[in-house]
Design a protein around this motif. Sequence first.
Motif, mmCIF file in Angstrom:
data_model
loop_
_atom_site.group_PDB
_atom_site.id
_atom_site.type_symbol
_atom_site.label_atom_id
_atom_site.label_comp_id
_atom_site.label_asym_id
_atom_site.label_seq_id
_atom_site.Cartn_x
_atom_site.Cartn_y
_atom_site.Cartn_z
ATOM 1 N N LEU A 37 58.358 8.143 30.192
ATOM 2 C CA LEU A 37 57.305 7.472 29.418
ATOM 3 C C LEU A 37 57.246 5.970 29.655
ATOM 4 C CD1 LEU A 37 57.974 9.308 26.030
ATOM 5 C CD2 LEU A 37 56.272 9.885 27.752
ATOM 6 N N LYS A 38 57.763 5.509 30.792
ATOM 7 C CA LYS A 38 57.836 4.060 31.032
ATOM 8 C C LYS A 38 56.471 3.408 31.132
ATOM 9 C CE LYS A 38 62.411 3.963 33.139
ATOM 10 N NZ LYS A 38 63.198 3.724 34.366
ATOM 11 N N ARG A 39 55.432 4.163 31.542
ATOM 12 C CA ARG A 39 54.121 3.557 31.818
ATOM 13 C C ARG A 39 53.216 3.480 30.587
ATOM 14 N NH1 ARG A 39 52.301 6.153 37.625
ATOM 15 N NH2 ARG A 39 54.048 5.335 38.868
ATOM 16 N N SER A 40 53.548 4.153 29.512
ATOM 17 C CA SER A 40 52.643 4.208 28.357
ATOM 18 C C SER A 40 53.358 3.760 27.084
ATOM 19 C CB SER A 40 52.092 5.623 28.173
ATOM 20 O OG SER A 40 51.372 5.700 26.966
ATOM 21 N N GLU A 41 52.952 2.600 26.561
ATOM 22 C CA GLU A 41 53.550 2.102 25.315
ATOM 23 C C GLU A 41 53.214 3.019 24.137
ATOM 24 O OE1 GLU A 41 52.707 -1.935 24.405
ATOM 25 O OE2 GLU A 41 53.337 -2.684 26.369
ATOM 26 N N LYS A 42 51.966 3.535 24.121
ATOM 27 C CA LYS A 42 51.555 4.417 23.022
ATOM 28 C C LYS A 42 52.415 5.678 22.977
ATOM 29 C CE LYS A 42 46.687 3.221 22.385
ATOM 30 N NZ LYS A 42 45.297 3.766 22.399
ATOM 31 N N ASN A 67 48.857 14.520 10.180
ATOM 32 C CA ASN A 67 48.300 13.554 9.231
ATOM 33 C C ASN A 67 49.249 12.379 9.021
ATOM 34 O OD1 ASN A 67 46.214 12.763 7.444
ATOM 35 N ND2 ASN A 67 47.447 13.413 5.708
ATOM 36 N N ILE A 68 50.543 12.673 8.849
ATOM 37 C CA ILE A 68 51.547 11.617 8.662
ATOM 38 C C ILE A 68 51.643 10.756 9.920
ATOM 39 C CG2 ILE A 68 54.012 11.163 8.314
ATOM 40 C CD1 ILE A 68 52.654 12.110 5.793
ATOM 41 N N ALA A 80 50.781 6.698 10.561
ATOM 42 C CA ALA A 80 51.745 5.778 11.186
ATOM 43 C C ALA A 80 51.169 5.114 12.434
ATOM 44 C CB ALA A 80 53.025 6.530 11.546
ATOM 45 N N GLY A 81 49.891 5.382 12.735
ATOM 46 C CA GLY A 81 49.238 4.744 13.872
ATOM 47 C C GLY A 81 49.317 5.526 15.165
ATOM 48 N N ILE A 82 49.831 6.749 15.106
ATOM 49 C CA ILE A 82 49.938 7.582 16.307
ATOM 50 C C ILE A 82 48.662 8.415 16.436
ATOM 51 C CG2 ILE A 82 51.306 9.291 17.546
ATOM 52 C CD1 ILE A 82 52.800 6.659 16.870
ATOM 53 N N GLU A 83 47.917 8.229 17.525
ATOM 54 C CA GLU A 83 46.658 8.947 17.700
ATOM 55 C C GLU A 83 46.915 10.376 18.186
ATOM 56 O OE1 GLU A 83 44.293 6.660 20.387
ATOM 57 O OE2 GLU A 83 44.254 4.891 19.091
ATOM 58 N N THR A 84 46.019 11.291 17.790
ATOM 59 C CA THR A 84 46.146 12.688 18.203
ATOM 60 C C THR A 84 46.096 12.822 19.726
ATOM 61 O OG1 THR A 84 45.116 13.399 16.138
ATOM 62 C CG2 THR A 84 45.133 14.994 17.943
ATOM 63 N N ALA A 85 45.267 11.986 20.379
ATOM 64 C CA ALA A 85 45.165 12.036 21.844
ATOM 65 C C ALA A 85 46.515 11.727 22.501
ATOM 66 C CB ALA A 85 44.107 11.049 22.328
ATOM 67 N N THR A 86 47.287 10.820 21.898
ATOM 68 C CA THR A 86 48.609 10.475 22.432
ATOM 69 C C THR A 86 49.560 11.661 22.305
ATOM 70 O OG1 THR A 86 48.245 8.191 21.708
ATOM 71 C CG2 THR A 86 50.500 8.808 22.286
ATOM 72 N N LEU A 87 49.492 12.351 21.165
ATOM 73 C CA LEU A 87 50.346 13.529 20.963
ATOM 74 C C LEU A 87 50.005 14.629 21.970
ATOM 75 C CD1 LEU A 87 50.175 13.579 17.065
ATOM 76 C CD2 LEU A 87 52.175 12.979 18.441
#
Length: 740
Positions: free
Chosen positions: A141-146, A164-165, A169-176
């Motif tokens: 995951l070195k290339r993506s801070e998100k 939802n939690i 906390a600022g974590i977008e669904t697209a990132t997950l």
Amino acid sequence: MPNSPVHPAPIYRVRVAVPVYLYDGFDYMLSAAEYQQAAVGARVLVSFGRQNLVGIIIEKLPPDHPLDPKIKLKAISELLDQQPILDQKVLTLLTWSAQYYQFPIGEVMHSALPSLLRQGRPYNLLARMWKLLDDQAEAKLKRSEKQQEAYKVLKLHPSGTSENILNLAGIETATLKALEKKQICYCDLEQQDFSPVPMTLAQMPLTPNSDQKRAIETVLKAQHRYQAFLLDGLTGSGKTEVYLQIMQEVLKQGKQVLVLVPEIGLTPQTISRFQSRFHCHIALLHSGLNDSKRLQAWQAAQTGKASIILGTRSAIYTPLPNLGLIILDEEHDLSFKQQEGFRYHARDVALYRAHLEHCPVILGSATPSIDSYALTEQGKMIRLELNQRAGPALMPKIHIIDLKVAQKQQGLSLLLIQEIKKRLQKKEQVLIFLNRRGYAPVLVCDSCGWQAQCPHCDANFTLHHSPYTHLHCHHCGTIQRKPEQCPQCQHNELKTLGMGTAKVEENLQQLFPDYDVVRVDRDSTSRVGSWQKIYDRIQTSQPLILLGTQMLAKGHHFPYVTLVAILDIDAGLLSVDIRAPERTAQLIVQVAGRAGRGEHKGDVYLQTLRPDHPLLSTLVEQDYRAFARQTLKERQAALLPPFRYTALIRCESKSQEQNQQFLQQHAQWLRENSEQLIDIWGPIPAPMERKAGRYQAHLVLLSQDRARLHFYLRAWWQNMLHHKPSNMKLSLDIDPQEFS
């Protein structure tokens, strides 16, 4: 032996609020077993005409309740809920709202439910839970801070946590989902846990100053009973800290707190303040959520799991089993009034809800509405003043620039340009306010005087250059390409008059090429998450110019802004709307309040063609409170709201003559039958007579007796609806805030 009397079989019925434009509930039959299961406040599926609709049970009629034999009742199709999803207090609130705002009960009940429940979907949805598959994935995951941030948060929850939690906390669904593709985590569906989460402090409260302490203590004395408070605090005086310390005591008792803010744009910074202070479940309710997330947040509130419920105006109708406090931040804001359909005002509904719930309600603002000031004068609300800015910050000084005599360059006075330059060189930030988006409000022909006007409205097109050069009507949405030459005389020279935010942005980039210009309006913040990115950028100490519309005037904390410039406020000074001076004064004070909230003193420069206007003189030489006192006296002398109660009927059709005749006919009946208790203005054409190809007219009703006004309105209004032509649209606005 004589025959024993035959008793008719009992008929089991419920009264259902059905989402149709009719004002009564409707009776439906059901079996004895279903009658035992049916609960007031639960949903049912019913047949209505040719449709199957989801309704709410509002009453269980006793089996011996009289029944008209001529009426053939339908049976309900299905009981959708085993338990009520709307409690008795919320049902009472919704019933009162339907009666007060003269709107169909079924539509009102429907508006209080999340979209999925309105569609008849099951109440108990499964929650999306995210769990780690690979807890040694740092190298991938070195290339993506998100993705790195999401991974760190997931590691804190080895047994998984809800989407939802994570979003809070600022974590977008697209990132997950990106992590899921890399097989670092996976999503599972699990039954939601609705057990309450106790509150603990994440951060200690600040030490309140004397004004804050007095306000906190006064509100806390009113716990467990109804009392309304107006927190009248200067911009930057620490109203949020007062909210937080009062909330802390309410949350300690296991109670819920409902916080309403005017717009979605305020929720990210507000929720971050709450999260940094409290460890507890926070439910977010606003129109920017997708259907499933909104339902999950609504369920967390309705079951008592969420301790803090943060939302926009519609959240006022959310069922809350342990409500202990209601807060309306920026209570003066027009966004709290619904302007279409069910035209309720969340501020007034909040006061009634607090009364039903026996809990305090706080209305907070640096520029309270004249209506709220009137309630404090009448003793119906306690006013609490915060008279000093929190910390070392001082109130900004307002400077008036007379545009009739000032030397200008690209729409800005030379004095203002020099002041902006000084602040930027000191590595400070500047805020430029212009309440007009687009590039230019008028496109004209230099030769014959032709103007680009919307063919459907009494309004000019606004010229936009993004995403392509086009003309846009902000009233009906019509879009046309910009003509290459004048359609009237074929002249090739078309020029623009006036400036919108896009044009000012272009000018500022030319005047200050070494500094970033950040534009904040509906056009620049339409993408999801764009406003949050802009807000995070403003919170850095880098020098920049912040340019925008009303979105910037709503309670934001910009610690590095030391200069605010207001470019054009004259339209508000000339409006015929009785509330225009109030709105204009609030806008000036709210925008000015963004300056000097940090360590450095702030200044405000206001460019105007009317420097001697009494409103400006009062704000500069005194303050908003002096303006409010003067306005109250003027309204009382003229018997205008809040000293008379008002209803506005809007009539719309393809013929102004038809509007006038229809309204005149019904106004005459009301004049003859209302015992001279109602004053009737009109019918008159609306300020914008033609909009989207249809003509609009108004009828205004005023009375000093609210109960009598509503008494006469009820039957009269429904009679109007019954007799209106099919091509005509009518709407009723109780306590209107705008006359457009």
